[in-house]
Design an enzyme around this catalytic site. Structure first.
Site, PDB file in Angstrom:
ATOM      1  N   THR A  42       0.838  -1.204   0.000  1.00 38.31           N
ATOM      2  CA  THR A  42       0.000   0.000   0.000  1.00 38.31           C
ATOM      3  C   THR A  42       0.872   1.252   0.000  1.00 38.31           C
ATOM      4  OG1 THR A  42      -1.389   1.322   1.490  1.00 38.31           O
ATOM      5  CG2 THR A  42      -0.163  -0.437   2.507  1.00 38.31           C
ATOM      6  N   ASP A  43       0.328   2.338  -0.520  1.00 34.76           N
ATOM      7  CA  ASP A  43       1.058   3.621  -0.469  1.00 34.76           C
ATOM      8  C   ASP A  43       1.203   4.126   0.967  1.00 34.76           C
ATOM      9  OD1 ASP A  43      -1.608   4.330  -0.024  1.00 34.76           O
ATOM     10  OD2 ASP A  43      -1.615   6.004  -1.444  1.00 34.76           O
ATOM     11  N   GLU A  44       0.411   3.555   1.898  1.00 43.07           N
ATOM     12  CA  GLU A  44       0.449   4.053   3.276  1.00 43.07           C
ATOM     13  C   GLU A  44       1.787   3.771   3.959  1.00 43.07           C
ATOM     14  OE1 GLU A  44      -3.166   3.582   5.525  1.00 43.07           O
ATOM     15  OE2 GLU A  44      -4.362   3.440   3.714  1.00 43.07           O
TER      16      GLU A  44
ATOM     17  N   LYS B  16       2.258  -3.450   7.368  1.00 42.21           N
ATOM     18  CA  LYS B  16       2.472  -3.641   5.920  1.00 42.21           C
ATOM     19  C   LYS B  16       3.932  -3.328   5.560  1.00 42.21           C
ATOM     20  CE  LYS B  16      -0.296  -4.507   3.118  1.00 42.21           C
ATOM     21  NZ  LYS B  16      -0.790  -5.809   2.598  1.00 42.21           N
TER      22      LYS B  16
ATOM     23  N   TYR C 141      -1.601  -0.431  11.193  1.00 45.77           N
ATOM     24  CA  TYR C 141      -1.821  -1.088   9.884  1.00 45.77           C
ATOM     25  C   TYR C 141      -0.643  -0.847   8.948  1.00 45.77           C
ATOM     26  CZ  TYR C 141      -3.350  -1.404   5.009  1.00 45.77           C
ATOM     27  OH  TYR C 141      -3.405  -1.683   3.660  1.00 45.77           O
TER      28      TYR C 141
HETATM   29  P1  NAD Z   1     -10.220  -6.747   2.704  1.00 48.17           P
HETATM   30  O1  NAD Z   1     -10.163  -6.448   4.164  1.00 48.17           O
HETATM   31  O2  NAD Z   1     -11.461  -6.430   1.930  1.00 48.17           O
HETATM   32  O3  NAD Z   1      -9.943  -8.316   2.471  1.00 48.17           O
HETATM   33  C1  NAD Z   1      -8.940  -9.010   3.147  1.00 48.17           C
HETATM   34  C2  NAD Z   1      -9.161 -10.513   2.904  1.00 48.17           C
HETATM   35  O4  NAD Z   1      -8.088 -11.218   3.544  1.00 48.17           O
HETATM   36  C3  NAD Z   1     -10.457 -11.047   3.490  1.00 48.17           C
HETATM   37  O5  NAD Z   1     -11.085 -11.912   2.563  1.00 48.17           O
HETATM   38  C4  NAD Z   1     -10.002 -11.828   4.719  1.00 48.17           C
HETATM   39  O6  NAD Z   1     -10.852 -12.913   5.058  1.00 48.17           O
HETATM   40  C5  NAD Z   1      -8.625 -12.292   4.279  1.00 48.17           C
HETATM   41  N1  NAD Z   1      -7.732 -12.575   5.413  1.00 48.17           N
HETATM   42  C6  NAD Z   1      -7.503 -11.771   6.498  1.00 48.17           C
HETATM   43  N2  NAD Z   1      -6.644 -12.381   7.346  1.00 48.17           N
HETATM   44  C7  NAD Z   1      -6.307 -13.568   6.760  1.00 48.17           C
HETATM   45  C8  NAD Z   1      -5.436 -14.619   7.142  1.00 48.17           C
HETATM   46  N3  NAD Z   1      -4.762 -14.588   8.302  1.00 48.17           N
HETATM   47  N4  NAD Z   1      -5.305 -15.684   6.308  1.00 48.17           N
HETATM   48  C9  NAD Z   1      -6.002 -15.738   5.151  1.00 48.17           C
HETATM   49  N5  NAD Z   1      -6.841 -14.768   4.749  1.00 48.17           N
HETATM   50  C10 NAD Z   1      -7.000 -13.705   5.550  1.00 48.17           C
HETATM   51  O7  NAD Z   1      -8.964  -6.038   2.075  1.00 48.17           O
HETATM   52  P2  NAD Z   1      -8.764  -5.347   0.644  1.00 48.17           P
HETATM   53  O8  NAD Z   1      -9.226  -3.951   0.713  1.00 48.17           O
HETATM   54  O9  NAD Z   1      -9.297  -6.256  -0.397  1.00 48.17           O
HETATM   55  O10 NAD Z   1      -7.168  -5.305   0.575  1.00 48.17           O
HETATM   56  C11 NAD Z   1      -6.445  -6.391   0.005  1.00 48.17           C
HETATM   57  C12 NAD Z   1      -4.961  -6.092   0.053  1.00 48.17           C
HETATM   58  O11 NAD Z   1      -4.680  -4.887  -0.659  1.00 48.17           O
HETATM   59  C13 NAD Z   1      -4.416  -5.874   1.462  1.00 48.17           C
HETATM   60  O12 NAD Z   1      -3.156  -6.499   1.552  1.00 48.17           O
HETATM   61  C14 NAD Z   1      -4.288  -4.358   1.590  1.00 48.17           C
HETATM   62  O13 NAD Z   1      -3.239  -4.015   2.467  1.00 48.17           O
HETATM   63  C15 NAD Z   1      -3.966  -3.971   0.156  1.00 48.17           C
HETATM   64  N6  NAD Z   1      -4.386  -2.615  -0.264  1.00 48.17           N
HETATM   65  C16 NAD Z   1      -5.676  -2.203  -0.086  1.00 48.17           C
HETATM   66  C17 NAD Z   1      -6.056  -0.952  -0.540  1.00 48.17           C
HETATM   67  C18 NAD Z   1      -7.492  -0.473  -0.417  1.00 48.17           C
HETATM   68  O14 NAD Z   1      -7.784   0.676  -0.794  1.00 48.17           O
HETATM   69  N7  NAD Z   1      -8.423  -1.285   0.046  1.00 48.17           N
HETATM   70  C19 NAD Z   1      -5.114  -0.099  -1.164  1.00 48.17           C
HETATM   71  C20 NAD Z   1      -3.802  -0.565  -1.319  1.00 48.17           C
HETATM   72  C21 NAD Z   1      -3.458  -1.829  -0.872  1.00 48.17           C
HETATM   73  P1  TYD Z   2     -10.380   4.713   4.624  1.00 50.93           P
HETATM   74  O1  TYD Z   2     -11.393   4.325   3.609  1.00 50.93           O
HETATM   75  O2  TYD Z   2     -10.459   4.113   5.988  1.00 50.93           O
HETATM   76  O3  TYD Z   2      -8.943   4.479   3.957  1.00 50.93           O
HETATM   77  P2  TYD Z   2      -7.458   4.881   4.510  1.00 50.93           P
HETATM   78  O4  TYD Z   2      -7.552   5.331   5.905  1.00 50.93           O
HETATM   79  O5  TYD Z   2      -6.728   3.581   4.382  1.00 50.93           O
HETATM   80  O6  TYD Z   2      -6.982   5.949   3.566  1.00 50.93           O
HETATM   81  O7  TYD Z   2     -10.431   6.303   4.803  1.00 50.93           O
HETATM   82  C1  TYD Z   2     -10.249   7.177   3.707  1.00 50.93           C
HETATM   83  C2  TYD Z   2     -10.258   8.589   4.249  1.00 50.93           C
HETATM   84  O8  TYD Z   2     -11.568   8.881   4.763  1.00 50.93           O
HETATM   85  C3  TYD Z   2      -9.307   8.793   5.419  1.00 50.93           C
HETATM   86  O9  TYD Z   2      -8.749  10.110   5.334  1.00 50.93           O
HETATM   87  C4  TYD Z   2     -10.202   8.694   6.655  1.00 50.93           C
HETATM   88  C5  TYD Z   2     -11.512   9.244   6.153  1.00 50.93           C
HETATM   89  N1  TYD Z   2     -12.740   8.668   6.780  1.00 50.93           N
HETATM   90  C6  TYD Z   2     -13.728   9.524   7.289  1.00 50.93           C
HETATM   91  O10 TYD Z   2     -13.595  10.762   7.235  1.00 50.93           O
HETATM   92  N2  TYD Z   2     -14.839   8.960   7.838  1.00 50.93           N
HETATM   93  C7  TYD Z   2     -15.020   7.618   7.928  1.00 50.93           C
HETATM   94  O11 TYD Z   2     -16.053   7.153   8.481  1.00 50.93           O
HETATM   95  C8  TYD Z   2     -14.006   6.757   7.392  1.00 50.93           C
HETATM   96  C9  TYD Z   2     -14.146   5.255   7.472  1.00 50.93           C
HETATM   97  C10 TYD Z   2     -12.875   7.327   6.834  1.00 50.93           C
END
Ligand code: NAD
Ligand code: TYD
Length: 337
Positions: A126-128, A155, A151
């Site tokens: 992630t970019d975070e 990562k 988090y």
């Molecule tokens: P999500 O929370 O929707 O899904 C996570 C999945 O992982 C779920 O299906 C969960 O059951 C499974 N999981 C959790 N713990 C596990 C374990 N111990 N063993 C096996 N499976 C397990 O997450 P997402 O938003 O789909 O993110 C997926 C990946 O992408 C993550 O690694 C996250 O860090 C990365 N990512 C997410 C975003 C975003 O905007 N959502 C952006 C950049 C990177």
């Molecule tokens: P989020 O979707 O949790 O992603 P991330 O924290 O990984 O970037 O949040 C996106 C942005 O929205 C972040 O600046 C936090 C803000 N946010 C709110 O203002 N209200 C909310 O209820 C949530 C979940 C997030």
């Protein structure tokens, strides 16, 4: 027929399920979806591909060496590690599982990759991991890692282990660092689905702090296309940033959703800020664009309209999620804020 066997971990979550659907529609590969089914994992997300003979679901935990050994014994060519605890706010409430899954789980997968000699290991990061930006600048692949939440720290640890395995053992690691995704099947704890579903229920829309934090939003399918490019063309040992070239303040996102739904701005409620809240993320994706000829194709307005429509058309999906255990989380997170 190409019998490449791809282990996708966390395939029942938001990005993993969209990625699996995309890959099955484009390639002949065999996909083994290995997922623990935590609160965020949902078998419904892939119901439409369950009958595809190239697709198998295995319930298991990446933090369990025994669970992993049985799946690797069947032979795996490529690992794509999506499995993670993924929500910053939950990591602030309870970091324990983030350490276990994101760090120990990735370590276990790297060990399997080392022992079994897989051909590629893509760590979905992630970019975070880069921390927070001020008004100017963008994250490049050489920006120092400076995570601010449990988090993003977990990562970062996983990225560092993956890179160390590449350097020490020659494990064929590639790392992707993407910005905030949006699209169908996103769990309604994240900003966009939380705002859409709360607005549909005429509930308050919690905006943290002054609502001026900036995220760079990318459609989940544009992310899948980027991972496809890294899988087929990426150079081992490289990191690839993936961004949407689409910086927006949170309040702008909330108002856009309200305008698409025709709901009033009076639903907005500014609430106490998130501790350690990163102010701005912005991604420089010139490496992936230049070296792997990648580009984002989804228009943001159209992508958001389609996403809102998906939540309107799939009310049962999120209403089931938003009852039960979710209510306890929501209370803990938003009550008295
Ligand atoms: P999500 O929370 O929707 O899904 C996570 C999945 O992982 C779920 O299906 C969960 O059951 C499974 N999981 C959790 N713990 C596990 C374990 N111990 N063993 C096996 N499976 C397990 O997450 P997402 O938003 O789909 O993110 C997926 C990946 O992408 C993550 O690694 C996250 O860090 C990365 N990512 C997410 C975003 C975003 O905007 N959502 C952006 C950049 C990177
Ligand atoms: P989020 O979707 O949790 O992603 P991330 O924290 O990984 O970037 O949040 C996106 C942005 O929205 C972040 O600046 C936090 C803000 N946010 C709110 O203002 N209200 C909310 O209820 C949530 C979940 C997030």
């Amino acid at each position: 027929m190409d019998k490449t066997r791809i282990l996708v971990t966390g395939g029942c979550g938001f990005i993993g399920s969209n990625f699996i659907r995309y890959m099955l529609s484009k390639y002949p590969y065999i996909i083994i979806n290995f997922d623990k089914l935590t609160y965020a994992g949902n078998l419904e997300n892939l119901k439409d591909v369950e009958s595809d003979s190239r697709y198998t679901f295995v319930r298991g935990d990446i933090a369990s060496k025994a669970d992993l050994a049985s799946v690797f014994e069947q032979g795996i060519d490529v690992i794509i590690n999506f499995a993670a605890e993924s929500h910053v706010d939950r990591s602030i409430l309870d970091p324990d599982t983030f350490i276990r899954t994101n760090i120990n789980g990735t370590f276990n997968l790297l060990e399997e990759a080392r022992k079994r000699e897989v051909k590629r290991f893509i760590q979905i990061s992630t970019d975070e991991v880069y921390g927070s930006l001020g008004k100017e600048g963008k994250f490049t692949e050489s920006t120092p890692l400076s995570p601010n939440s449990p988090y993003s720290a977990s990562k970062t640890a996983a990225d560092m282990l993956a890179m160390a395995y590449h350097k020490t053992y020659g494990t064929p690691v590639l790392i992707t660092r993407c910005s905030n995704n949006y699209g169908p099947y996103q769990f309604p704890e994240k900003l966009i689905p939380l705002i859409i579903t709360n607005a549909l229920e005429d509930k308050e829309l919690p905006v943290y702090g002054d609502g001026m934090n900036v995220r760079d939003w990318i459609h989940v399918i544009d992310h899948a296309v980027a991972i496809d490019a890294v899988l087929h063309k990426g150079v081992l040992g490289n990191v690839y940033n993936i961004g949407g070239e689409n910086e927006r303040t949170n309040i702008e996102i909330v108002k856009l959703i309200l305008s698409i739904l025709g709901k009033p701005e009076s639903l907005i409620k500014y609430v106490t800020d998130r501790p350690g809240h990163d102010r701005r993320y912005a991604i420089d994706s010139s490496r992936i664009k230049r070296e792997l000829t990648y580009s984002v194709t989804t228009d943001f307005r159209k992508g958001m309209e389609d996403t809102v429509k998906w939540y309107l058309d799939n009310r049962g999906w999120w209403e089931r999620i938003k009852s039960g255990a979710y209510l306890e989380y929501y209370d803990l997170m938003y009550k008295n804020r």
